[in-house]
Motif scaffolding. Structure first.
Motif, mmCIF file in Angstrom:
data_model
loop_
_atom_site.group_PDB
_atom_site.id
_atom_site.type_symbol
_atom_site.label_atom_id
_atom_site.label_comp_id
_atom_site.label_asym_id
_atom_site.label_seq_id
_atom_site.Cartn_x
_atom_site.Cartn_y
_atom_site.Cartn_z
ATOM 1 N N ILE A 27 25.814 17.080 56.212
ATOM 2 C CA ILE A 27 25.395 16.943 54.817
ATOM 3 C C ILE A 27 23.954 17.415 54.646
ATOM 4 C CG2 ILE A 27 24.839 15.261 53.005
ATOM 5 C CD1 ILE A 27 27.338 13.677 53.989
ATOM 6 N N ILE A 28 23.079 16.997 55.552
ATOM 7 C CA ILE A 28 21.669 17.373 55.452
ATOM 8 C C ILE A 28 21.486 18.881 55.597
ATOM 9 C CG2 ILE A 28 19.436 17.212 56.643
ATOM 10 C CD1 ILE A 28 20.189 14.259 57.216
ATOM 11 N N LEU A 43 23.779 28.011 69.832
ATOM 12 C CA LEU A 43 23.601 26.639 69.377
ATOM 13 C C LEU A 43 24.665 26.227 68.364
ATOM 14 C CD1 LEU A 43 19.742 26.473 68.758
ATOM 15 C CD2 LEU A 43 20.993 25.706 70.764
ATOM 16 N N ASN A 44 25.173 24.987 68.509
ATOM 17 C CA ASN A 44 25.991 24.407 67.455
ATOM 18 C C ASN A 44 25.076 23.512 66.625
ATOM 19 O OD1 ASN A 44 25.676 21.971 68.853
ATOM 20 N ND2 ASN A 44 27.685 22.074 69.788
ATOM 21 N N LEU A 45 25.602 22.832 65.622
ATOM 22 C CA LEU A 45 24.768 22.035 64.731
ATOM 23 C C LEU A 45 24.020 20.937 65.480
ATOM 24 C CD1 LEU A 45 23.735 21.263 61.928
ATOM 25 C CD2 LEU A 45 25.802 19.892 61.634
ATOM 26 N N LEU A 46 24.705 20.229 66.381
ATOM 27 C CA LEU A 46 24.055 19.128 67.088
ATOM 28 C C LEU A 46 22.906 19.621 67.965
ATOM 29 C CD1 LEU A 46 27.099 16.923 68.153
ATOM 30 C CD2 LEU A 46 25.806 16.920 66.012
ATOM 31 N N LEU A 61 15.931 21.716 59.254
ATOM 32 C CA LEU A 61 17.382 21.529 59.221
ATOM 33 C C LEU A 61 17.897 21.396 57.790
ATOM 34 C CD1 LEU A 61 19.898 21.040 61.054
ATOM 35 C CD2 LEU A 61 19.404 18.602 60.858
ATOM 36 N N LEU A 62 17.037 20.966 56.886
ATOM 37 C CA LEU A 62 17.416 20.675 55.504
ATOM 38 C C LEU A 62 17.964 21.899 54.791
ATOM 39 C CD1 LEU A 62 17.351 18.397 53.395
ATOM 40 C CD2 LEU A 62 15.102 19.214 52.719
ATOM 41 N N MET A 77 13.831 12.650 57.059
ATOM 42 C CA MET A 77 13.554 12.531 58.494
ATOM 43 C C MET A 77 14.285 11.321 59.076
ATOM 44 S SD MET A 77 11.717 14.963 59.718
ATOM 45 C CE MET A 77 11.019 14.284 61.201
ATOM 46 N N ARG A 78 14.330 10.248 58.345
ATOM 47 C CA ARG A 78 15.022 9.039 58.797
ATOM 48 C C ARG A 78 16.521 9.302 58.932
ATOM 49 N NH1 ARG A 78 13.070 4.225 59.336
ATOM 50 N NH2 ARG A 78 14.403 2.399 59.391
ATOM 51 N N CYS A 79 17.095 10.009 57.973
ATOM 52 C CA CYS A 79 18.525 10.335 58.038
ATOM 53 C C CYS A 79 18.825 11.242 59.228
ATOM 54 C CB CYS A 79 18.978 11.008 56.743
ATOM 55 S SG CYS A 79 19.061 9.879 55.339
ATOM 56 N N ILE A 80 17.966 12.207 59.492
ATOM 57 C CA ILE A 80 18.153 13.084 60.648
ATOM 58 C C ILE A 80 18.067 12.269 61.934
ATOM 59 C CG2 ILE A 80 17.138 14.981 61.978
ATOM 60 C CD1 ILE A 80 16.261 16.190 59.236
#
Length: 147
Positions: A27-28, A43-46, A61-62, A77-80
Motif C-alpha cells: 500500500i505504501i 530486488l523484490n518489494l521486501l 518507498l512512498l 515511517m512508522r507504517c514502514i
C-alpha cells in the motif's frame, strides 16, 4: 505467503502477520511484492524496502500518488517500520496482530528495530554462476488403486 508456510506447509497466527506486513508495504509503495524493480533488477518489494530502511532512505518507498509532508512523514515511517517488523524471517521475531494494532494506533509506543526480511536476496551474475549446482535423485512412485 509466510516463509514457514511456503517452506514447511506450517500455518500459524504469525503467518497472517507476515501477510499483513506485505500488504502494508504494498500500500505504501503502490507496488506488488512479486516482480522485479527497475531500480535494482534483483530486488523484490521486501528486499527493496529493507535496503531503503537500512540506508536511511525509507521515505523513498512512498508511492508518488501519496502526498508527503513533514506532518505525516512520522506516520509513514512508522507504517514502514511496522511492515518490516511483520515480515521478519523468524516467526518468533514478528509481533502478534494485537501488538501491530497498538504500534499503529499509538505514536508514543517505541518500536524495536526490524531484522532482515526472509526474502531478502540480492544476487549478481557472479553469485548465480557460482551457486548453480544440480542434484539428481531416482525416485519411484507407486500408486495403489482399488479393484
Amino acid at each position: 505467503m509466510s516463509p514457514e508456510y511456503a517452506m514447511d506447509g506450517v500455518f500459524s497466527v504469525k503467518s497472517d502477520v507476515f501477510s499483513f506486513g506485505v500488504l502494508v508495504l504494498e500500500i505504501i509503495s503502490g507496488k506488488k511484492n512479486r516482480g522485479i524493480f527497475s531500480v535494482e533488477p534483483s530486488l523484490n518489494l521486501l528486499s527493496y524496502a529493507w535496503t531503503l530502511w537500512k540506508d536511511g532512505k525509507a521515505l523513498e518507498l512512498l508511492d508518488s500518488s501519496i502526498s508527503s509532508n513533514s506532518n505525516n512523514n512520522l506516520q509513514i515511517m512508522r507504517c514502514i517500520q511496522v511492515g518490516l517488523l511483520c515480515v521478519q524471517d523468524r516467526q518468533e521475531d514478528r509481533p502478534h496482530m494485537s501488538e501491530v494494532v497498538l504500534m499503529l494506533n499509538s505514536l508514543n509506543t517505541s518500536l524495536p528495530e526490524p531484522k532482515q526480511p526472509v526474502y531478502f536476496s540480492v544476487r549478481d551474475a557472479s553469485d548465480m554462476e557460482s551457486s548453480s549446482s544440480c542434484t539428481v535423485s531416482d525416485i519411484t512412485v507407486t500408486v495403489i488403486e482399488p479393484r
